[in-house]
Design a protein around this motif. Structure first.
Motif, PDB file in Angstrom:
ATOM      1  N   GLY A 147       0.816  -1.210   0.000  1.00 43.42           N
ATOM      2  CA  GLY A 147       0.000   0.000   0.000  1.00 43.42           C
ATOM      3  C   GLY A 147       0.846   1.255   0.000  1.00 43.42           C
ATOM      4  N   ASP A 148       1.878   1.275   0.853  1.00 42.58           N
ATOM      5  CA  ASP A 148       2.775   2.442   0.911  1.00 42.58           C
ATOM      6  C   ASP A 148       3.586   2.572  -0.377  1.00 42.58           C
ATOM      7  OD1 ASP A 148       1.858   3.021   3.410  1.00 42.58           O
ATOM      8  OD2 ASP A 148       3.593   2.226   4.484  1.00 42.58           O
ATOM      9  N   LEU A 149       3.963   1.437  -0.947  1.00 40.37           N
ATOM     10  CA  LEU A 149       4.733   1.467  -2.188  1.00 40.37           C
ATOM     11  C   LEU A 149       3.924   2.103  -3.318  1.00 40.37           C
ATOM     12  CD1 LEU A 149       7.190   0.667  -3.908  1.00 40.37           C
ATOM     13  CD2 LEU A 149       6.106  -1.570  -4.255  1.00 40.37           C
ATOM     14  N   ILE A 150       2.668   1.706  -3.433  1.00 36.67           N
ATOM     15  CA  ILE A 150       1.816   2.239  -4.497  1.00 36.67           C
ATOM     16  C   ILE A 150       1.476   3.703  -4.242  1.00 36.67           C
ATOM     17  CG2 ILE A 150      -0.423   2.053  -5.638  1.00 36.67           C
ATOM     18  CD1 ILE A 150       1.456  -0.192  -6.356  1.00 36.67           C
ATOM     19  N   ALA A 151       1.059   4.006  -3.006  1.00 38.27           N
ATOM     20  CA  ALA A 151       0.594   5.355  -2.699  1.00 38.27           C
ATOM     21  C   ALA A 151       1.719   6.373  -2.608  1.00 38.27           C
ATOM     22  CB  ALA A 151      -0.196   5.343  -1.387  1.00 38.27           C
ATOM     23  N   GLU A 152       2.822   5.979  -1.963  1.00 35.60           N
ATOM     24  CA  GLU A 152       3.909   6.925  -1.708  1.00 35.60           C
ATOM     25  C   GLU A 152       5.099   6.705  -2.641  1.00 35.60           C
ATOM     26  OE1 GLU A 152       4.836   6.504   2.414  1.00 35.60           O
ATOM     27  OE2 GLU A 152       2.790   6.893   3.078  1.00 35.60           O
ATOM     28  N   LYS A 160      -6.378   7.341  -4.735  1.00 37.13           N
ATOM     29  CA  LYS A 160      -6.278   6.589  -5.986  1.00 37.13           C
ATOM     30  C   LYS A 160      -5.855   5.146  -5.711  1.00 37.13           C
ATOM     31  CE  LYS A 160      -5.193  10.536  -8.984  1.00 37.13           C
ATOM     32  NZ  LYS A 160      -4.176  11.150  -9.875  1.00 37.13           N
ATOM     33  N   SER A 161      -4.945   4.986  -4.753  1.00 37.14           N
ATOM     34  CA  SER A 161      -4.515   3.631  -4.382  1.00 37.14           C
ATOM     35  C   SER A 161      -5.683   2.846  -3.807  1.00 37.14           C
ATOM     36  CB  SER A 161      -3.376   3.699  -3.370  1.00 37.14           C
ATOM     37  OG  SER A 161      -2.245   4.320  -3.913  1.00 37.14           O
ATOM     38  N   TYR A 191      -8.669 -11.350   0.578  1.00 38.32           N
ATOM     39  CA  TYR A 191      -8.154 -11.088   1.923  1.00 38.32           C
ATOM     40  C   TYR A 191      -6.846 -10.308   1.860  1.00 38.32           C
ATOM     41  CZ  TYR A 191      -7.776 -11.994   6.932  1.00 38.32           C
ATOM     42  OH  TYR A 191      -7.727 -11.844   8.297  1.00 38.32           O
ATOM     43  N   ILE A 192      -5.972 -10.724   0.955  1.00 38.62           N
ATOM     44  CA  ILE A 192      -4.691 -10.037   0.793  1.00 38.62           C
ATOM     45  C   ILE A 192      -4.896  -8.599   0.324  1.00 38.62           C
ATOM     46  CG2 ILE A 192      -2.558  -9.994  -0.568  1.00 38.62           C
ATOM     47  CD1 ILE A 192      -2.806 -13.121  -0.615  1.00 38.62           C
ATOM     48  N   LEU A 193      -5.827  -8.398  -0.608  1.00 36.41           N
ATOM     49  CA  LEU A 193      -6.051  -7.068  -1.179  1.00 36.41           C
ATOM     50  C   LEU A 193      -6.714  -6.101  -0.205  1.00 36.41           C
ATOM     51  CD1 LEU A 193      -7.231  -8.020  -4.787  1.00 36.41           C
ATOM     52  CD2 LEU A 193      -5.076  -6.885  -4.154  1.00 36.41           C
ATOM     53  N   GLY A 198      -7.112  -1.092   3.096  1.00 39.82           N
ATOM     54  CA  GLY A 198      -7.270  -0.469   4.408  1.00 39.82           C
ATOM     55  C   GLY A 198      -6.157   0.503   4.726  1.00 39.82           C
ATOM     56  N   ALA A 199      -4.927   0.156   4.335  1.00 34.73           N
ATOM     57  CA  ALA A 199      -3.782   1.036   4.587  1.00 34.73           C
ATOM     58  C   ALA A 199      -3.946   2.349   3.832  1.00 34.73           C
ATOM     59  CB  ALA A 199      -2.489   0.344   4.181  1.00 34.73           C
ATOM     60  N   SER A 200      -4.324   2.260   2.568  1.00 39.09           N
ATOM     61  CA  SER A 200      -4.500   3.460   1.753  1.00 39.09           C
ATOM     62  C   SER A 200      -5.665   4.298   2.254  1.00 39.09           C
ATOM     63  CB  SER A 200      -4.721   3.074   0.281  1.00 39.09           C
ATOM     64  OG  SER A 200      -3.622   2.373  -0.237  1.00 39.09           O
ATOM     65  N   LEU A 201      -6.757   3.633   2.617  1.00 36.29           N
ATOM     66  CA  LEU A 201      -7.924   4.339   3.131  1.00 36.29           C
ATOM     67  C   LEU A 201      -7.612   5.030   4.446  1.00 36.29           C
ATOM     68  CD1 LEU A 201     -10.940   5.008   2.908  1.00 36.29           C
ATOM     69  CD2 LEU A 201     -11.427   2.814   4.038  1.00 36.29           C
TER      70      LEU A 201
END
Length: 248
Positions: A147-152, A160-161, A191-193, A198-201
Motif C-alpha cells: 500500500g505504501d509502495l503504491i501510494a507513496e 487513488k490507491s 483477503y490479501i487485497l 485499508g492502509a491506503s484508506l
C-alpha cells in the motif's frame, strides 16, 4: 480454537476492512503518542498480540470478540513490523514487499503441504489455526508495504490507491460469482487485497491535507472505525448470525 467460520459474508468483509484500516491508523497513533519509539512500541504490541493469541487458541469455539480483537492486534503488529524494516533498518518498500510476498507464499505452501487444504472452513486443529494466523500476519505486513509502495513510492496518492485496490477486489468478486473462480483462491486473494486497501484508506483519512489526506488525524479515524467494529461485533455476539455448525 477457530472451529467456526462466518456464515454471513457481508459482516466478515465489512469488519475485515475496518480492522485493516484501524491497523494502519492505530499503529501511527501509538508511534506518535506513546513516545516510546517505533521499536519499543512494536515489542509492546507484539507481547499483547501473543497474549491475545493465547486466548484465541484456548477458545473452544468461534467467539466474535476474541477473534476480531486478534485480527485488529495482528493488523497493528503487521503494520509496525513493516514500518520498522523501512524506517529503522532502511529496507526499501520494494524489498519489504518482496520479502513478505515470499514469506506469505511459503506459509501457504507449507500449510497446503501439511494439511492439503487452505480453506478457513477446515480450521479445527491448533496446527491449522497456527498456519492461519501466520499467513494473516504476513498478509498484513505485505499489505502495508504494498500500500505504501503504491501510494507513496509510486506517487499514486492515497485515494487513488484505495480505489485501485477496491477495483481489484471487485474483479475478484466478479470472477468468483460470475465465472466460478475457486472459492478458497478467491477468498485469499480478496483477503490479501483488503490490507493495502485499508492502509491506503486509513492514510487518506488521517494524513494531513498537504500530504494528500483529509486531515482527520489518527485519533479520530481510529476511534470512528473502532466504534463501528465494536458495534458490529456486539451485534454478532448477540445475534450469532455469523456462526455455523462446527466443522467435524
Amino acid at each position: 480454537m477457530l472451529n467456526k467460520v462466518p456464515e454471513v459474508i457481508i459482516y466478515f468483509w465489512i469488519i475485515k476492512i475496518m480492522a485493516t484500516t484501524v491497523g494502519e491508523t492505530a499503529a501511527d497513533f501509538l508511534i506518535g503518542n506513546l513516545k516510546l519509539g517505533l521499536t519499543n512500541t512494536t515489542l509492546i504490541m507484539s507481547v499483547l498480540l501473543i497474549i491475545t493469541l493465547f486466548f484465541q487458541f484456548k477458545a473452544s469455539k468461534y467467539v466474535p470478540s476474541i477473534y476480531w480483537f486478534t485480527v485488529v492486534m495482528i493488523s497493528v503488529v503487521g503494520t509496525l513490523i513493516t514500518d520498522n524494516l523501512v524506517d529503522n533498518f532502511g529496507v526499501s518498500l520494494v524489498t519489504t514487499t518482496i520479502i513478505f510476498t515470499v514469506a506469505m507464499l511459503a506459509t501457504f505452501a507449507a500449510w497446503y503441504a501439511s494439511e492439503k487444504t487452505l480453506s478457513i472452513h477446515s480450521i479445527y486443529t491448533s496446527k491449522r489455526e497456527a498456519f492461519y494466523w501466520l499467513a494473516i500476519l504476513f498478509t498484513f505486513a505485505l499489505g502495508t508495504a504494498a500500500g505504501d509502495l503504491i501510494a507513496e513510492g509510486l506517487n499514486m496518492g492515497y485515494w487513488k490507491s484505495a480505489l485501485m485496490f477496491a477495483a481489484l477486489i471487485g474483479v475478484v468478486t466478479i470472477a468468483h460469482y460470475g465465472f466460478k473462480l475457486n472459492t478458497v483462491l478467491s477468498f485469499w486473494i480478496a483477503y490479501i487485497l483488503t490490507r493495502p486497501l485499508g492502509a491506503s484508506l486509513g492514510d487518506y483519512l488521517s494524513q494531513p491535507r498537504d500530504k494528500g489526506g483529509l486531515g482527520l488525524g489518527t485519533t479520530g479515524t481510529s476511534m470512528v472505525f473502532l466504534v463501528i467494529i465494536l458495534g458490529l461485533v456486539f451485534y454478532l455476539t448477540k445475534t450469532r448470525k455469523d456462526e455455523s455448525k462446527v466443522v467435524e
